[in-house]
Design a protein around this motif. Structure first.
Motif, PDB file in Angstrom:
ATOM      1  N   ALA A 116      93.043 106.922  29.821  1.00 26.46           N
ATOM      2  CA  ALA A 116      93.803 107.951  30.461  1.00 26.46           C
ATOM      3  C   ALA A 116      93.489 109.489  30.374  1.00 26.46           C
ATOM      4  O   ALA A 116      94.244 110.276  30.908  1.00 26.46           O
ATOM      5  N   LEU A 117      92.716 109.754  29.260  1.00 28.17           N
ATOM      6  CA  LEU A 117      92.129 111.107  29.184  1.00 28.17           C
ATOM      7  C   LEU A 117      91.198 111.644  30.205  1.00 28.17           C
ATOM      8  O   LEU A 117      90.455 110.840  30.500  1.00 28.17           O
ATOM      9  N   PRO A 118      91.533 112.597  30.752  1.00 28.94           N
ATOM     10  CA  PRO A 118      90.520 113.304  31.738  1.00 28.94           C
ATOM     11  C   PRO A 118      88.986 113.658  30.990  1.00 28.94           C
ATOM     12  O   PRO A 118      89.106 113.965  29.517  1.00 28.94           O
ATOM     13  N   ALA A 119      87.862 113.046  31.577  1.00 30.39           N
ATOM     14  CA  ALA A 119      86.761 113.374  30.931  1.00 30.39           C
ATOM     15  C   ALA A 119      86.463 114.629  30.479  1.00 30.39           C
ATOM     16  O   ALA A 119      85.952 114.713  29.352  1.00 30.39           O
ATOM     17  N   MET A 152      85.324 104.850  27.906  1.00 38.73           N
ATOM     18  CA  MET A 152      84.750 106.111  27.511  1.00 38.73           C
ATOM     19  C   MET A 152      83.714 106.506  28.087  1.00 38.73           C
ATOM     20  O   MET A 152      82.670 105.581  28.001  1.00 38.73           O
ATOM     21  N   PRO A 153      83.246 107.892  28.397  1.00 37.55           N
ATOM     22  CA  PRO A 153      81.980 108.230  29.075  1.00 37.55           C
ATOM     23  C   PRO A 153      80.677 107.730  27.921  1.00 37.55           C
ATOM     24  O   PRO A 153      81.151 108.191  26.771  1.00 37.55           O
ATOM     25  N   LEU A 154      79.665 107.765  28.589  1.00 37.64           N
ATOM     26  CA  LEU A 154      78.448 107.343  27.532  1.00 37.64           C
ATOM     27  C   LEU A 154      78.232 108.444  26.617  1.00 37.64           C
ATOM     28  O   LEU A 154      77.767 108.195  25.524  1.00 37.64           O
ATOM     29  N   ASP A 155      78.166 109.669  27.085  1.00 39.37           N
ATOM     30  CA  ASP A 155      77.864 110.878  26.264  1.00 39.37           C
ATOM     31  C   ASP A 155      78.769 111.252  25.213  1.00 39.37           C
ATOM     32  O   ASP A 155      78.468 111.472  24.229  1.00 39.37           O
ATOM     33  N   LEU A 156      80.165 110.809  25.580  1.00 35.70           N
ATOM     34  CA  LEU A 156      81.047 110.996  24.382  1.00 35.70           C
ATOM     35  C   LEU A 156      80.884 109.597  23.457  1.00 35.70           C
ATOM     36  O   LEU A 156      81.429 109.896  22.198  1.00 35.70           O
ATOM     37  N   GLN A 157      80.597 108.511  23.898  1.00 34.06           N
ATOM     38  CA  GLN A 157      80.378 107.430  23.124  1.00 34.06           C
ATOM     39  C   GLN A 157      79.208 107.773  21.849  1.00 34.06           C
ATOM     40  O   GLN A 157      79.547 107.325  20.659  1.00 34.06           O
ATOM     41  N   ALA A 158      78.295 108.672  22.310  1.00 32.18           N
ATOM     42  CA  ALA A 158      77.278 109.117  21.390  1.00 32.18           C
ATOM     43  C   ALA A 158      78.007 109.798  20.013  1.00 32.18           C
ATOM     44  O   ALA A 158      77.766 109.663  18.906  1.00 32.18           O
ATOM     45  N   ARG A 172      77.180 101.850  25.030  1.00 33.67           N
ATOM     46  CA  ARG A 172      76.338 101.899  24.358  1.00 33.67           C
ATOM     47  C   ARG A 172      76.068 100.638  23.157  1.00 33.67           C
ATOM     48  O   ARG A 172      77.182 100.278  22.600  1.00 33.67           O
ATOM     49  N   ALA A 173      75.162 100.328  23.219  1.00 36.52           N
ATOM     50  CA  ALA A 173      74.808  98.900  22.191  1.00 36.52           C
ATOM     51  C   ALA A 173      75.035  99.422  20.735  1.00 36.52           C
ATOM     52  O   ALA A 173      75.594  98.740  20.090  1.00 36.52           O
ATOM     53  N   ASP A 174      74.455 100.741  20.531  1.00 39.44           N
ATOM     54  CA  ASP A 174      74.791 100.949  19.047  1.00 39.44           C
ATOM     55  C   ASP A 174      76.060 101.207  18.622  1.00 39.44           C
ATOM     56  O   ASP A 174      76.582 100.798  17.552  1.00 39.44           O
ATOM     57  N   LEU A 175      76.938 101.751  19.597  1.00 34.87           N
ATOM     58  CA  LEU A 175      78.475 101.841  19.368  1.00 34.87           C
ATOM     59  C   LEU A 175      78.961 100.330  19.374  1.00 34.87           C
ATOM     60  O   LEU A 175      79.867  99.977  18.420  1.00 34.87           O
ATOM     61  N   TYR A 176      78.668  99.617  20.205  1.00 31.47           N
ATOM     62  CA  TYR A 176      79.126  98.138  20.083  1.00 31.47           C
ATOM     63  C   TYR A 176      79.149  97.463  18.817  1.00 31.47           C
ATOM     64  O   TYR A 176      79.835  96.899  18.034  1.00 31.47           O
ATOM     65  N   TYR A 177      77.685  97.632  18.332  1.00 35.57           N
ATOM     66  CA  TYR A 177      77.325  96.878  17.257  1.00 35.57           C
ATOM     67  C   TYR A 177      78.159  97.483  15.912  1.00 35.57           C
ATOM     68  O   TYR A 177      78.324  96.731  14.841  1.00 35.57           O
ATOM     69  N   ARG A 178      78.328  98.867  16.131  1.00 36.52           N
ATOM     70  CA  ARG A 178      79.023  99.492  14.762  1.00 36.52           C
ATOM     71  C   ARG A 178      80.734  99.068  14.857  1.00 36.52           C
ATOM     72  O   ARG A 178      81.107  99.070  13.777  1.00 36.52           O
ATOM     73  N   LEU A 179      81.071  99.089  15.993  1.00 35.76           N
ATOM     74  CA  LEU A 179      82.663  98.410  16.060  1.00 35.76           C
ATOM     75  C   LEU A 179      82.866  97.064  15.686  1.00 35.76           C
ATOM     76  O   LEU A 179      83.718  96.688  15.264  1.00 35.76           O
TER      77      LEU A 179
END
Length: 455
Positions: free
Chosen positions: A208-211, A253-259, A303-310
């Motif tokens: 819902a949040l604008p990028a 969530m956009p990929l750049d913000l995922q980092a 992002r795979a690293d975010l997935y494994y962190r979560l």
């Protein structure tokens, strides 16, 4: 929902020996369990608040007559079904009996099939009353977690056990489930029943949040950090310090913000836009997704690293299709909530409606069920054949076993034929080319309500 398992019983009261035995024999031939009484006092002793039974009594009797017996029965249980019979009745007596709370009033002479039909309907109503009492007692006796996640099927019980084990830990959690299954309910349960309950619960819908606003919303900003940033603003992550952050639909969530969110999760710090200062956070992250994040990461969309962190701990919420036995109890719970909000009484939840609820596919899960419960309490919906959207009939679900689909289809055919015949049984079983007893048996098994004014 656990069905009434006791064998139904008819208490037949009449001081006329011949008539009493004749009626009892006729009912027993129809498969009804009968307890005979030659006086009203004997029957009163057998009536209880929990009895799965119906009372059939003559009115004209010595000592305690049928009207007095009616009052005595309703004093024990105001919902106990009492059917009164008389050969000397008039219209006023019938009116008085119904006003006093009688379920029905039959004047002699009458056909045995008429009495059987009324008794069958009364027993079905009694079964429903007892089931609803069980629902109420179960809901009233539940703890806070059970009232948030209602149900007793294996999947929902396991989910409650996992939440109870994890609530007081600080481990991050990934919640997976279809749309409408209650992912935020699970996140709030983790927060409210744990040691972070006094902190803030901050829910963020990533879809819902604008990028272009998401980074400032999450991390906050200093005055002058960008055009329009006239004063300092605390971000949502910082606002949740000491509490829980719920990242809903994190797959959006956009990929750049995922980092950036990954770094915040790993370091438990944030840096407001326009600042170089690291702010330490004491937060717990609960993320939710309706998609399989492993599939999304393999496809490069997450992002795979975010997935494994979560993915330290994953809680899976079963869909309603996977816990159909919970649907009547959950529907009643949602109807109680609607009753409080709309200040309306809950209409009778008939066995036919319960069967429809359990057969429906529920693509919107609990959110869809809540909408139906709201409409039901408002009096705008009585079943899927009267859905307020053109009256489309319920189709058997492709997700059901074949036996359940066949049963749902059979119920539809019989209910449709009954509707075409205004509830009359004789033209219905003739049209279906089955016996009267066969129709009765099917209607009992399929829990079909009916009103037969004449045979």
């Amino acid at each position: 929902m656990e069905m009434q398992t006791a064998t139904p019983l008819v208490h037949l009261v009449d001081d006329d020996d011949d008539l009493r035995h004749a009626l009892a024999q006729g009912l027993e031939l129809e498969g009804v369990n009968v307890a005979v009484h030659d006086n009203a006092a004997s029957a009163v002793e057998r009536i209880t608040h929990e009895a799965y039974a119906v009372l059939v009594s003559d009115i004209r009797m010595p000592e305690m007559d049928g009207m007095a017996l009616l009052k005595a029965a309703l004093a024990i249980d105001p919902t106990f079904p009492v059917i009164l019979i008389t050969g000397h009745g008039d219209v006023q007596m019938a009116v008085d009996a119904m006003r006093a709370g009688a379920y029905d009033f039959i004047e002699k002479p009458f056909q045995a099939s008429r009495l059987y039909t009324v008794i069958d309907r009364a027993l079905e109503k009694r079964r429903l009353v007892l089931e609803n009492r069980t629902l109420r007692s179960e809901l009233d006796g539940h703890d806070a977690l059970s009232l948030r996640l209602v149900g007793r099927t294996k999947g929902i019980v396991r989910l409650r056990e996992q939440i109870a084990m994890l609530a007081d830990t600080d481990v991050d959690v990934l919640v997976r489930g279809e749309t409408g299954t209650g992912k935020e309910v699970v996140a709030r349960a983790l927060h409210d029943t744990g040691n972070r309950a006094t902190g803030n619960f901050v829910a963020i819908n990533c879809a819902a949040l604008p990028a272009d606003m998401m980074e400032a919303e999450l991390f906050g900003h200093e005055a002058g950090a960008f055009t329009g940033a006239q004063k300092q603003r605390i971000g949502k992550l910082e606002h949740a310090d000491g509490g829980t952050v719920f990242l809903d639909e994190i797959e959006s969530m956009p990929l750049d913000l995922q980092a950036k969110i990954l770094r915040a999760i790993e370091t438990r710090t944030v840096e407001r836009l326009g600042s170089n200062k690291q702010i330490a956070l004491n937060i717990r992250i609960v993320a939710a997704s309706k998609s399989d994040l492993k599939v999304e990461s393999d496809a490069g969309r997450f992002r795979a690293d975010l997935y494994y962190r979560l993915n330290v701990v994953t809680l899976d919420i079963p869909s309603l299709r996977e816990r159909r036995d919970d649907i009547p109890l959950l529907f009643f719970f949602l109807a109680r909530d609607a009753r409080a909000r709309f200040r309306r009484e809950i209409p009778e939840i008939s066995p036919m409606l319960q069967a429809d609820l359990m057969a429906h596919d529920w693509p919107g899960n609990v959110r869809e069920l809540r909408n139906y419960a709201d409409r039901f309490v408002l009096g705008l919906w009585r079943g899927f054949e009267d859905n307020g959207q053109g009256g489309a009939a319920l189709a058997p679900s492709a997700g059901l076993p074949l036996a359940d689909q066949m049963q749902a289809f059979e119920r539809q055919v019989i209910a449709g034929e009954l509707a075409r015949n205004d509830g009359a049984l004789k033209p219905t079983y003739e049209a279906l080319q089955i016996s009267r007893k066969g129709l009765y048996d099917k209607m009992k098994r399929l829990r079909i309500d009916y009103v037969d004014d004449a045979e």
